[in-house]
Write an enzyme that holds these catalytic residues in place. Structure first.
Site: not given
Ligand code: PNW
Length: 455
Positions: A127, A360
């Site tokens: 991760h 998630e």
């Molecule tokens: C995920 N987007 O990241 C990650 O797996 C987590 O570690 C993070 O904390 C969580 O989502 C919340 O952000 C993302 O831009 C980062 O769509 C960016 C995006 C989606 C997921």
């Protein structure tokens, strides 16, 4: 509060698993304790100006010490599973070679404590916290990192495979490859455009493919999968150029990974678009490795993508649109529960994964403080969960083999480039005192977790 009223009606199959998810760098702290090596996030967060509040994960939620407290909170909510990641440099400080016994002992304690409470561990190997030592050798631009990852996966499976059956290789290759290598917003902070995003993506996928058989060889009965960040992608208008831009974006974010993993090919239209100028060296046998059969697909989903033609990331040339009339989280992410049902149905129709976990889903707020009764009444987040979870139930009724759902995230934590300014937790963390407090959303999610399966 309209969606919360749904809670008593949401139904799931009896064996459906509700859990919460975290990631090592976002919660553990213990940055240089007990022999842990440096990761690219330890390094990146020290660059001035890259993290909005100038913070880092040195201490974060101090989960390294407070994990018993955190497991007690999962237990209180009635969660049956916990998705967390192993810190590669905590186990292998230099990325390969010598195992750090004290790092392994931490994960032994964590896993044993979870099992003692009847909570199933779902382990993610990567991760985003690549050992800095491997970054020095090119990181995800270097094919050798793929072999190093496969070795690390084998070692982890040998250490914990007697107690862990659910293994995920990578979390969201699209996000860490593109935000970290094309845009420079995440570690390692490289802004190399499409060439960087595609090169990192190919090697991340190859690392995944090489790791799958290694995990199976070391952990008897292991179920192995990968987690992708997938969004249904819709053109902003029915103009031809917007439809074409949406297809390119869908190709870069979704199809590049799905086609490679499930069909052993990269999409023709994307290979044509990238051409020699943007593609890394792809060996004949790479796609065979990448398409090693998996037991489950993990899907992270927060929103949908509405796309029009634009100037971002040539030759992808797109622009993200925020449709008027929708509600948005403080991150500007559209709240659109139908998105999760749509992506489940689309992926199931096209790729027929053996099983799917939502690994998630959740929403950020601005910083929260307890009210005079000491409560955090985050109705918006509770509503978000009720609305999205009801749509997951609806996908299952339509035949999509979803086996579990993990809320992002157990507790407020280090939200990457946003530092501590964008809490996503079911549990509030006071970062001065490390005090934990279940939010209203945690109470509601716990009710769903305990009552919806078998209703
Ligand atoms: C995920 N987007 O990241 C990650 O797996 C987590 O570690 C993070 O904390 C969580 O989502 C919340 O952000 C993302 O831009 C980062 O769509 C960016 C995006 C989606 C997921």
């Amino acid at each position: 509060a309209a969606l919360i009223d749904l809670v008593g009606e949401i139904r799931f199959p009896r064996d459906f698993i509700f859990g919460s998810a975290t990631a090592a760098y976002q919660i553990e702290g213990a940055m240089a304790l007990d022999g842990k090596g440096e990761s690219i996030w330890d390094r990146f967060t020290r660059r001035p100006g890259v993290i909005v509040d100038g913070s880092n994960g040195d201490l974060a939620c101090d989960h390294y010490h407070l994990y018993p407290r955190d497991i007690a909170l999962m237990k209180e909510m009635g969660l049956r599973a916990y998705r967390f990641s192993l810190s590669w440099p905590r186990l292998l400080p230099q990325g390969s070679g010598r195992l750090n016994q004290k790092g392994a002992a931490f994960y032994d304690r964590l896993i044993d404590s979870l099992l003692a409470e009847g909570i199933e561990p779902f382990v993610t190997l990567y991760h985003w916290d690549l050992p800095q030592a491997l970054q020095e050798k090119g990181g995800w631009y270097n094919r050798d990192t793929c072999m190093r990852f496969a070795d690390y996966a084998a070692q982890a499976a040998a250490l914990f495979g007697d107690r862990v059956t659910k293994w995920t290789t990578l979390n969201e290759p699209w996000t860490f490859c593109w935000f970290g290598h094309a845009l420079g917003e995440d570690a390692p902070g490289l802004a190399d455009g499409v060439k960087g995003g595609v090169a990192a993506s190919h090697h991340a996928l190859l690392a995944h493919g090489l790791a799958v058989p290694m995990i199976r060889a070391e952990a008897r009965g292991a179920e192995v999968g990968i987690t992708l960040d997938l969004n249904v992608t819709e053109p902003a208008t029915d103009r031809e150029e917007d439809i074409a831009a949406a297809a390119r974006f869908d190709g870069a974010q979704n199809r590049w990974y799905l086609e490679a993993i499930f069909r052993g090919v990269y999409p023709e239209d994307m290979l044509d678009l990238y051409g020699e100028r943007y593609l890394p060296r792809i060996e004949a046998e790479d796609l065979k490795a990448i398409s090693a059969p998996i037991d489950f697909l993990g899907i992270n989903n927060y929103r949908r993508s509405v796309i029009k033609a634009g100037v971002d990331l040539p030759p992808l040339n797109f622009e993200r649109v925020s449709p008027p009339g929708s509600d948005y989280t403080p991150l500007g992410w559209e709240i659109w529960p139908q998105a999760i049902e749509d992506i489940l149905i689309e992926v199931n129709d096209k790729y027929k994964p053996a099983s799917i976990y939502i690994t998630e889903n959740g929403m950020a707020t601005t910083q929260e403080t307890p009210d005079e009764r000491g409560r955090i009444e985050d109705f918006g987040r509770a509503d978000y969960y009720a609305g999205y979870i009801a749509k997951v139930a609806s996908a299952i009724e339509k035949g999509v083999p979803v086996k579990g759902y993990f809320a992002w995230t157990l507790m407020d934590n280090f939200e990457w480039a946003l530092g501590y300014t964008a809490p996503f937790g079911l549990v509030h963390v006071d970062f001065e005192t490390q005090e934990r407090r279940l939010k209203l959303s945690g109470e509601i999610f716990g009710r769903i977790a305990r009552e919806a399966p078998g209703r």
